[in-house]
Write a protein that holds these residues in place. Structure first.
Motif, PDB file in Angstrom:
ATOM      1  N   LEU A  19      14.121-155.735  93.483  1.00  0.00           N
ATOM      2  CA  LEU A  19      15.219-155.484  92.332  1.00  0.00           C
ATOM      3  C   LEU A  19      16.551-155.162  92.500  1.00  0.00           C
ATOM      4  CD1 LEU A  19      13.160-153.593  90.040  1.00  0.00           C
ATOM      5  CD2 LEU A  19      14.076-156.090  89.497  1.00  0.00           C
ATOM      6  N   PRO A  20      17.395-156.182  92.013  1.00  0.00           N
ATOM      7  CA  PRO A  20      18.508-155.998  92.605  1.00  0.00           C
ATOM      8  C   PRO A  20      19.296-154.468  92.039  1.00  0.00           C
ATOM      9  CG  PRO A  20      18.682-156.722  90.188  1.00  0.00           C
ATOM     10  CD  PRO A  20      17.873-157.427  90.847  1.00  0.00           C
ATOM     11  N   GLN A  21      20.289-153.583  93.175  1.00  0.00           N
ATOM     12  CA  GLN A  21      20.816-151.691  92.368  1.00  0.00           C
ATOM     13  C   GLN A  21      21.108-152.321  91.314  1.00  0.00           C
ATOM     14  OE1 GLN A  21      23.183-151.123  95.775  1.00  0.00           O
ATOM     15  NE2 GLN A  21      21.774-150.942  97.086  1.00  0.00           N
ATOM     16  N   SER A  22      21.520-153.086  90.012  1.00  0.00           N
ATOM     17  CA  SER A  22      21.985-152.393  89.159  1.00  0.00           C
ATOM     18  C   SER A  22      20.902-152.365  88.120  1.00  0.00           C
ATOM     19  CB  SER A  22      23.078-153.995  88.505  1.00  0.00           C
ATOM     20  OG  SER A  22      22.366-155.144  88.833  1.00  0.00           O
ATOM     21  N   LEU A  23      19.877-152.585  88.344  1.00  0.00           N
ATOM     22  CA  LEU A  23      18.895-152.516  87.411  1.00  0.00           C
ATOM     23  C   LEU A  23      18.046-151.010  87.844  1.00  0.00           C
ATOM     24  CD1 LEU A  23      17.568-156.163  87.209  1.00  0.00           C
ATOM     25  CD2 LEU A  23      19.042-155.050  85.619  1.00  0.00           C
ATOM     26  N   ILE A  24      17.672-150.165  86.679  1.00  0.00           N
ATOM     27  CA  ILE A  24      16.553-148.945  87.898  1.00  0.00           C
ATOM     28  C   ILE A  24      15.251-149.398  87.141  1.00  0.00           C
ATOM     29  CG2 ILE A  24      16.978-146.912  87.192  1.00  0.00           C
ATOM     30  CD1 ILE A  24      19.566-146.674  86.152  1.00  0.00           C
ATOM     31  N   PRO A  25      14.442-148.964  88.045  1.00  0.00           N
ATOM     32  CA  PRO A  25      13.287-149.652  87.359  1.00  0.00           C
ATOM     33  C   PRO A  25      12.488-148.197  86.702  1.00  0.00           C
ATOM     34  CG  PRO A  25      13.330-149.341  90.246  1.00  0.00           C
ATOM     35  CD  PRO A  25      14.847-149.123  89.121  1.00  0.00           C
ATOM     36  N   LEU A  26      11.717-148.383  85.656  1.00  0.00           N
ATOM     37  CA  LEU A  26      11.035-147.587  85.202  1.00  0.00           C
ATOM     38  C   LEU A  26       9.998-146.551  85.539  1.00  0.00           C
ATOM     39  CD1 LEU A  26      10.962-146.312  82.793  1.00  0.00           C
ATOM     40  CD2 LEU A  26       8.538-147.829  81.577  1.00  0.00           C
ATOM     41  N   ASN A  27       9.293-147.357  86.414  1.00  0.00           N
ATOM     42  CA  ASN A  27       8.534-146.666  87.775  1.00  0.00           C
ATOM     43  C   ASN A  27       9.130-145.854  88.711  1.00  0.00           C
ATOM     44  OD1 ASN A  27       8.658-149.299  88.929  1.00  0.00           O
ATOM     45  ND2 ASN A  27       6.645-148.778  89.841  1.00  0.00           N
ATOM     46  N   ASP A  48      23.590-142.002  77.494  1.00  0.00           N
ATOM     47  CA  ASP A  48      23.741-142.077  78.508  1.00  0.00           C
ATOM     48  C   ASP A  48      24.779-143.079  79.687  1.00  0.00           C
ATOM     49  OD1 ASP A  48      24.438-139.237  77.607  1.00  0.00           O
ATOM     50  OD2 ASP A  48      22.208-138.481  78.584  1.00  0.00           O
ATOM     51  N   THR A  49      23.350-144.006  79.407  1.00  0.00           N
ATOM     52  CA  THR A  49      24.235-144.763  80.738  1.00  0.00           C
ATOM     53  C   THR A  49      24.103-146.210  79.885  1.00  0.00           C
ATOM     54  OG1 THR A  49      21.904-145.462  80.488  1.00  0.00           O
ATOM     55  CG2 THR A  49      22.912-143.241  82.727  1.00  0.00           C
ATOM     56  N   ASP A  50      23.986-145.960  78.580  1.00  0.00           N
ATOM     57  CA  ASP A  50      24.227-147.520  77.699  1.00  0.00           C
ATOM     58  C   ASP A  50      23.602-148.482  78.850  1.00  0.00           C
ATOM     59  OD1 ASP A  50      25.304-149.193  75.389  1.00  0.00           O
ATOM     60  OD2 ASP A  50      26.751-149.808  77.122  1.00  0.00           O
ATOM     61  N   ARG A  51      21.916-148.236  78.303  1.00  0.00           N
ATOM     62  CA  ARG A  51      20.638-149.220  79.249  1.00  0.00           C
ATOM     63  C   ARG A  51      19.874-149.075  78.250  1.00  0.00           C
ATOM     64  NH1 ARG A  51      21.122-150.584  84.302  1.00  0.00           N
ATOM     65  NH2 ARG A  51      22.682-149.127  86.262  1.00  0.00           N
ATOM     66  N   PHE A  52      19.254-150.178  77.728  1.00  0.00           N
ATOM     67  CA  PHE A  52      18.185-150.993  77.238  1.00  0.00           C
ATOM     68  C   PHE A  52      16.907-150.620  78.382  1.00  0.00           C
ATOM     69  CE2 PHE A  52      20.988-151.845  74.086  1.00  0.00           C
ATOM     70  CZ  PHE A  52      20.780-151.328  73.163  1.00  0.00           C
ATOM     71  N   LEU A  53      15.745-150.271  77.887  1.00  0.00           N
ATOM     72  CA  LEU A  53      14.483-150.837  78.606  1.00  0.00           C
ATOM     73  C   LEU A  53      14.068-152.020  78.211  1.00  0.00           C
ATOM     74  CD1 LEU A  53      12.282-149.676  80.720  1.00  0.00           C
ATOM     75  CD2 LEU A  53      11.508-148.781  78.836  1.00  0.00           C
ATOM     76  N   ILE A  54      14.143-153.092  79.357  1.00  0.00           N
ATOM     77  CA  ILE A  54      12.886-153.837  78.825  1.00  0.00           C
ATOM     78  C   ILE A  54      11.952-153.755  79.938  1.00  0.00           C
ATOM     79  CG2 ILE A  54      13.180-156.913  79.711  1.00  0.00           C
ATOM     80  CD1 ILE A  54      15.252-156.695  80.220  1.00  0.00           C
ATOM     81  N   LEU A  55      11.097-154.140  78.676  1.00  0.00           N
ATOM     82  CA  LEU A  55       9.314-153.957  79.159  1.00  0.00           C
ATOM     83  C   LEU A  55       8.706-156.030  79.430  1.00  0.00           C
ATOM     84  CD1 LEU A  55       7.221-152.083  78.534  1.00  0.00           C
ATOM     85  CD2 LEU A  55       6.371-152.332  76.908  1.00  0.00           C
ATOM     86  N   ASP A  56       8.930-155.772  80.350  1.00  0.00           N
ATOM     87  CA  ASP A  56       8.995-157.116  81.001  1.00  0.00           C
ATOM     88  C   ASP A  56       7.442-157.133  81.068  1.00  0.00           C
ATOM     89  OD1 ASP A  56       8.592-159.353  83.074  1.00  0.00           O
ATOM     90  OD2 ASP A  56      10.354-159.050  83.746  1.00  0.00           O
TER      91      ASP A  56
END
Length: 234
Positions: free
Chosen positions: A24-32, A187-195
């Motif tokens: 993953l690129p550093q711009s994405l935060i993995p849920l796990n 707080d981070t303006d991020r959505f969680l994609i349930l890939d």
């Protein structure tokens, strides 16, 4: 917001990423990850995570991100499910029985196996199951409108929001993809994609603007109209 369910959180978060998954690129935060898990716990909108999580399914074909998402959402919407001897007379939507004579009229399975589904075809597949799917092409809207609609859908008990985006637009491998959104962290303006291609990537938290830009990309299989999102409800 639905109450937190520790068992389900463990099921989807605590499992380590498989060694074969792509980096993953550093711009994405993995849920796990510790950060990704904490974001879910503190997120302002996460109701759909629980409704979708208990019905999560991994796509079984490289072009089946659409059918996998359809099966997951139809189950979460509690649409009457096909019954079979395999399920003791009970039923569940899967990536076989989502295909019906009605969906064949939208796009034949054989063509989906070759080229997947466009945003409008995805809506048509839901329509073939008598489910409402509002199409929103990113080029016709704004980031603010998308954010507002997506957060409202995640929080309510009646609808789900599905995104059709270019993977390269969020720093992942290449082409177009379809998956549902499960949560939003203000707080981070991020959505969680349930890939739904868990064998490639874990669920990830992506910046809202980055996701919108990845949806606002032309799809050559859809007359170069932009990708976008669906609001799906019964």
């Amino acid at each position: 917001m639905r109450p937190f369910v520790p068992g389900l959180f463990f099921l989807l978060v605590a499992l380590p990423a498989a060694a074969e998954t792509l980096p993953l690129p550093q711009s994405l935060i993995p849920l796990n990850s510790a950060e990704g898990g904490q974001m879910l716990l503190s997120s302002e909108a996460n109701a759909d995570y629980f409704d979708l999580g208990i019905h999560f399914t991994n796509q079984v074909h490289p072009a089946f991100c659409g059918p996998a998402t359809i099966a997951m959402v139809l189950n979460a919407l509690e649409v009457e499910r096909p019954k079979s001897d395999m399920t003791l007379g009970l039923g569940l939507f899967d990536q076989e029985n989502v295909f019906t004579p009605e969906t064949e009229a939208v796009k034949p399975r054989a063509r989906i196996e070759r080229a997947g589904l466009t945003l409008d075809e995805l809506a048509g597949m839901f329509g073939a199951h008598a489910v409402s799917a509002q199409v929103h092409h990113a080029e016709e809207g704004t980031l603010d409108a998308f954010r507002s609609a997506a957060v409202a859908s995640i929080e309510d008990d009646e609808s789900f929001v599905l995104v059709n985006y270019l993977r390269a637009g969020i720093g992942q491998e290449r082409g177009g993809h379809i998956s549902p959104l499960a949560a939003y962290d203000a707080d981070t303006d991020r959505f969680l994609i349930l890939d739904v291609s868990r064998y490639k990537y874990p669920p990830v938290w992506v910046d809202a603007a980055t996701l919108f830009d990845a949806m606002n990309t032309p799809d050559s299989d859809n007359d170069n109209r932009s990708r976008g999102y669906l609001l799906v409800s019964r």
